[in-house]
Design a protein around this motif. Structure first.
Motif, PDB file in Angstrom:
ATOM      1  N   TYR A  54       0.836  -1.193   0.000  1.00  0.00           N
ATOM      2  CA  TYR A  54       0.000   0.000   0.000  1.00  0.00           C
ATOM      3  C   TYR A  54       0.874   1.248   0.000  1.00  0.00           C
ATOM      4  CZ  TYR A  54      -4.059   2.952   0.750  1.00  0.00           C
ATOM      5  OH  TYR A  54      -5.055   3.888   0.588  1.00  0.00           O
TER       6      TYR A  54
ATOM      7  N   GLY B  39      -6.601   8.345  -1.151  1.00  0.00           N
ATOM      8  CA  GLY B  39      -6.097   7.441  -0.128  1.00  0.00           C
ATOM      9  C   GLY B  39      -7.126   7.219   0.960  1.00  0.00           C
ATOM     10  N   ASP B 148      -9.691   5.415  -1.835  1.00  0.00           N
ATOM     11  CA  ASP B 148      -8.843   4.691  -2.774  1.00  0.00           C
ATOM     12  C   ASP B 148      -9.363   4.814  -4.208  1.00  0.00           C
ATOM     13  OD1 ASP B 148      -6.929   3.787  -0.897  1.00  0.00           O
ATOM     14  OD2 ASP B 148      -8.281   2.202  -0.250  1.00  0.00           O
ATOM     15  N   ARG B 170      -7.829   0.011  -6.125  1.00  0.00           N
ATOM     16  CA  ARG B 170      -7.716  -1.382  -5.685  1.00  0.00           C
ATOM     17  C   ARG B 170      -8.072  -2.383  -6.784  1.00  0.00           C
ATOM     18  NH1 ARG B 170      -7.403  -2.490  -0.327  1.00  0.00           N
ATOM     19  NH2 ARG B 170      -7.123  -0.680   1.008  1.00  0.00           N
ATOM     20  N   TYR B 492      -4.564  -3.424  -7.884  1.00  0.00           N
ATOM     21  CA  TYR B 492      -3.551  -2.639  -7.168  1.00  0.00           C
ATOM     22  C   TYR B 492      -2.194  -2.643  -7.886  1.00  0.00           C
ATOM     23  CZ  TYR B 492      -1.690   0.217  -3.564  1.00  0.00           C
ATOM     24  OH  TYR B 492      -1.158   1.288  -2.911  1.00  0.00           O
TER      25      TYR B 492
END
Lengths: 108, 591
Positions: A54, B39, B148, B170, B492
């Protein structure tokens, strides 16, 4: 000064290939005061940019907690877990059930 | 891939303070609001990283029941913001800041903000504290929140905003937004530089998308570097902790030879340039000067140590700012040991705040109908140098941008975005996934980031800017269309995002470097080695950049000065800085 290295094992998972998880090994040069995140950044920038953790957003300074994972079996933040030179380092996602890809977990 | 549409009245791009405040206000107006955060909600961008101070005049603070200097006034704050900004501020926006800060603080207090302490003209809380309050309020008023998700492009129909193309980071799936109005609140473009002050997401996506959609941007050459940011060890790199400690306590700054960095500078500069937030521009300038003279340490920084500051005092201050020498998950206890023993750590300037941005009018509208901007992404309030609080800025501007964007969306039926425009933007975005044998996005990014830190730092020169522009133009022409990824799936895919963000980073760096080359004077956070004077006769104007059909056009706009008349003449940079420091009102505090 002799360059110390870290031998890193990253547990990789590719959901698009119904991959159950493979261990991939890398050798990363050690710098004093490195975090597990610095190790991942090195791998991503120099060795293998297909690795997922991440990183597209987040703070790198222990505030957002999105880089939570297992470092040598223990849960913690990659960005604020120091690593040792000359040793073995195992980086895994926090669990096996909700892996988005590699070290990135799906949202709860 | 299936076409997913997402309908809303007001789309807010950015999950920091300005975005949340805009979303809350727009939702109050009774429209449907969708906030998109690249984010984690309330934990990404610069806002949660802030210390954080909310700054306003002491009298207003007092009226709200906080301590604060009752001799302070809105006029004094106005004077201080404009002189700190080297008179390059848009004074209308300074007025909006000064006039609405009080009601904004009242809102925060009503919503349950936790105030740590306050001084003459600032309340101290935490960035995460502010974000938690805003998140709770946004949920309560029914704002739809997406995390995200990155916004790649704005969509226009007949010259008006009609929506935006988003990407679920994602899953890698596109989201087609249809919206009556869009608020850009996506902050700065820290990711164009290395090192920076954290925040792995800020790549200027909002400013770049607005610019591509036809919005004017300006003053892109003004980039504030924070001083005394940790350069080493890597685990703390980018942390502002030494900056905060040195701002409160002082301490010793020295070069690789152990020589004091500040000796020889005017006593006023030494005092105000260390113990007030003028330190960002002054110490960053001084540190960069040392580096350019070959006096830097291993990582390009300088040494910071306790010096002759009493350990008891520093320990007491440290205990308030970083209880037990911990800040969130960072453990600074080994640094505390060094401070006690008067051993140095390596610190240096790192990019922290972007003074320029999207050109906005009185209602925070941009030059594109339906498109609004607020906070760090918008141009104007701070001119050539920000000393006052960006936390106040994001909230006062966010609120008005939210209100006016909602009014716009209510008054005018949203046009239908063009399917072809969405499809073309999606195809463009997907190019790196199918390109083979091209260049590696992370390597290109890192190379550009390091060059940006060197060339667009606090000290610039024509030769270096020209070399940097050449490098960027080569990347834009030959590299961006030839980026390929080693993992071609969409789940991702960091390399893919790097490739997508690089386009924004390169575009903004180019505009910034060209603006910096045009500005042949030194002012605020822009020091030209080859033009070391502040030129108030020729350069009291904003650098405006417009996107024409074929090329980018640079022009200048006289600075907006309804209240305070700027000085005239040419003055050496540090002399001008000293004059401006001394023009500060009689109110104390760090601002």
């Amino acid at each position: 000064m002799v360059q110390k290295n870290i031998t890193v094992t990253v547990l990789r998972t590719d959901p698009e290939k119904s991959d159950a998880g493979t261990k991939q090994r890398y050798t990363v040069p050690f710098t004093e005061g490195m975090s597990a995140m610095d190790v991942l950044d090195y791998i991503y920038q120099h060795l293998d940019s297909s690795v997922a953790y991440y990183d597209h957003a987040g703070c790198g300074l222990g505030i957002c907690a999105r880089c939570t994972g297992r470092i040598n079996g223990k849960a913690g933040l990659f960005c604020q877990t120091p690593v040792d030179g000359g040793g073995e380092l195992v980086l895994e996602p926090t669990g096996k059930d909700r892996v988005q890809r590699d070290l990135v977990m799906k949202k709860k | 891939m299936a076409e997913t549409y997402h309908d809303t009245d007001v789309l807010v791009m950015g999950g920091g303070g300005a975005g949340f405040r805009a979303a809350i206000e727009a939702a109050h107006s009774g429209v449907h609001v969708t906030l998109v955060s690249k984010g984690p909600l309330a934990r990404s961008g610069a806002s949660p990283m802030a210390g954080a101070d909310f700054t306003l005049d002491g009298t207003s603070m007092n009226e709200l029941g906080r301590e604060g200097d009752v001799n302070d006034s809105k006029e004094k704050v106005f004077n201080d913001i404009v002189t700190q900004g080297w008179y390059l501020n848009n004074q209308k926006l300074v007025g909006q800041y000064v006039d609405t800060a009080k009601s904004q603080l009242a809102d925060l207090m009503e919503w349950g903000i936790d105030i740590t302490l306050s001084d003459q003209r600032a309340i101290f809380t935490s960035g995460t504290g502010i974000m938690d309050v805003l998140l709770k309020k946004a949920r309560a008023v029914g704002v739809e929140l997406l995390e995200d998700v990155s916004i790649l492009e704005l969509m226009k129909t007949d010259g008006r905003i009609a929506g935006a193309l988003g990407l679920d980071v994602r899953t890698g799936e596109f989201i087609r937004f249809r919206a009556g109005a869009v608020v850009i609140a996506s902050g700065g473009w820290h990711k164009a530089f290395w090192p920076n002050t954290g925040m792995r997401d800020l790549s200027g996506d909002g400013i770049a998308a607005a610019f591509r959609a036809g919005a004017d941007i300006g003053n892109m050459e003004f980039i504030t570097f924070c001083c005394n940011v940790f350069y080493a060890p890597p685990i703390w790199r980018g942390s502002l902790a030494p900056y905060i400690l040195s701002l409160v306590c002082g301490g010793r700054m020295s070069d690789r030879n152990g020589d004091d960095l500040l000796s020889g500078f005017d006593p006023v500069l030494q005092q105000k340039g260390v113990l007030t937030e003028w330190n960002k521009s002054f110490l960053s300038y001084v540190s960069t000067l040392a580096a350019r003279e070959g006096r830097a340490l291993e990582n390009g920084g300088i040494h910071y140590s306790r010096g002759d500051v009493d350990w008891g005092f520093m320990q007491m201050v440290g205990g308030v700012i970083f209880p037990n020498w911990k800040y969130k998950a960072i453990d600074f206890s080994t640094w505390a040991e060094k401070l006690e023993k008067n051993e140095p750590v390596e610190v240096g300037p790192a990019v922290e705040y972007f003074d320029g941005g999207i050109v906005v009018g009185d209602r925070f509208e941009t030059t594109v109908p339906g498109l609004y901007a607020a906070g760090e992404a918008a141009l104007g309030a701070f001119g050539a140098n920000r000393v006052f609080s960006a936390v106040t800025e994001m909230l006062v501007q966010g609120r008005d941008a939210g209100r006016f964007s909602a009014e716009f969306a209510k008054a005018k039926k949203a046009p239908e975005p063009k399917r072809d425009a969405f499809r073309e933007a999606e195809e463009r975005a997907c190019a790196p996934l199918s390109c083979t044998g091209g260049e590696n996005p992370p390597a290109v990014r890192r190379n550009i980031q390091e060059a940006a830190h060197r060339r667009l730092g606090p000290i610039r020169s024509e030769g270096e800017l020209t070399a940097f522009i050449g490098m960027l133009e080569d990347v834009q022409k030959n590299v961006l269309s030839n980026l390929s990824v080693s993992y071609t799936g969409r789940t991702y895919n960091k390399e893919w995002f790097d490739a997508l963000e690089l386009r924004n980073i390169v575009e903004l760096l180019l505009v910034s470097a060209k603006s910096a080359r045009l500005r042949t004077e030194s002012r605020g956070v822009h020091f030209r080695e080859d033009f070391p004077h502040t030129d108030n006769d020729a350069w009291l104007c904003e650098t405006i950049v417009s996107r024409g059909e074929d090329a980018i056009a640079f022009s200048s706009r006289p600075v907006t000065v309804p209240h305070m008349t700027p000085p005239r003449g040419k003055t050496p940079y540090l002399e001008m800085m000293k004059t401006l420091m001394e023009a500060h009102s009689d109110t104390g505090g760090k601002h």
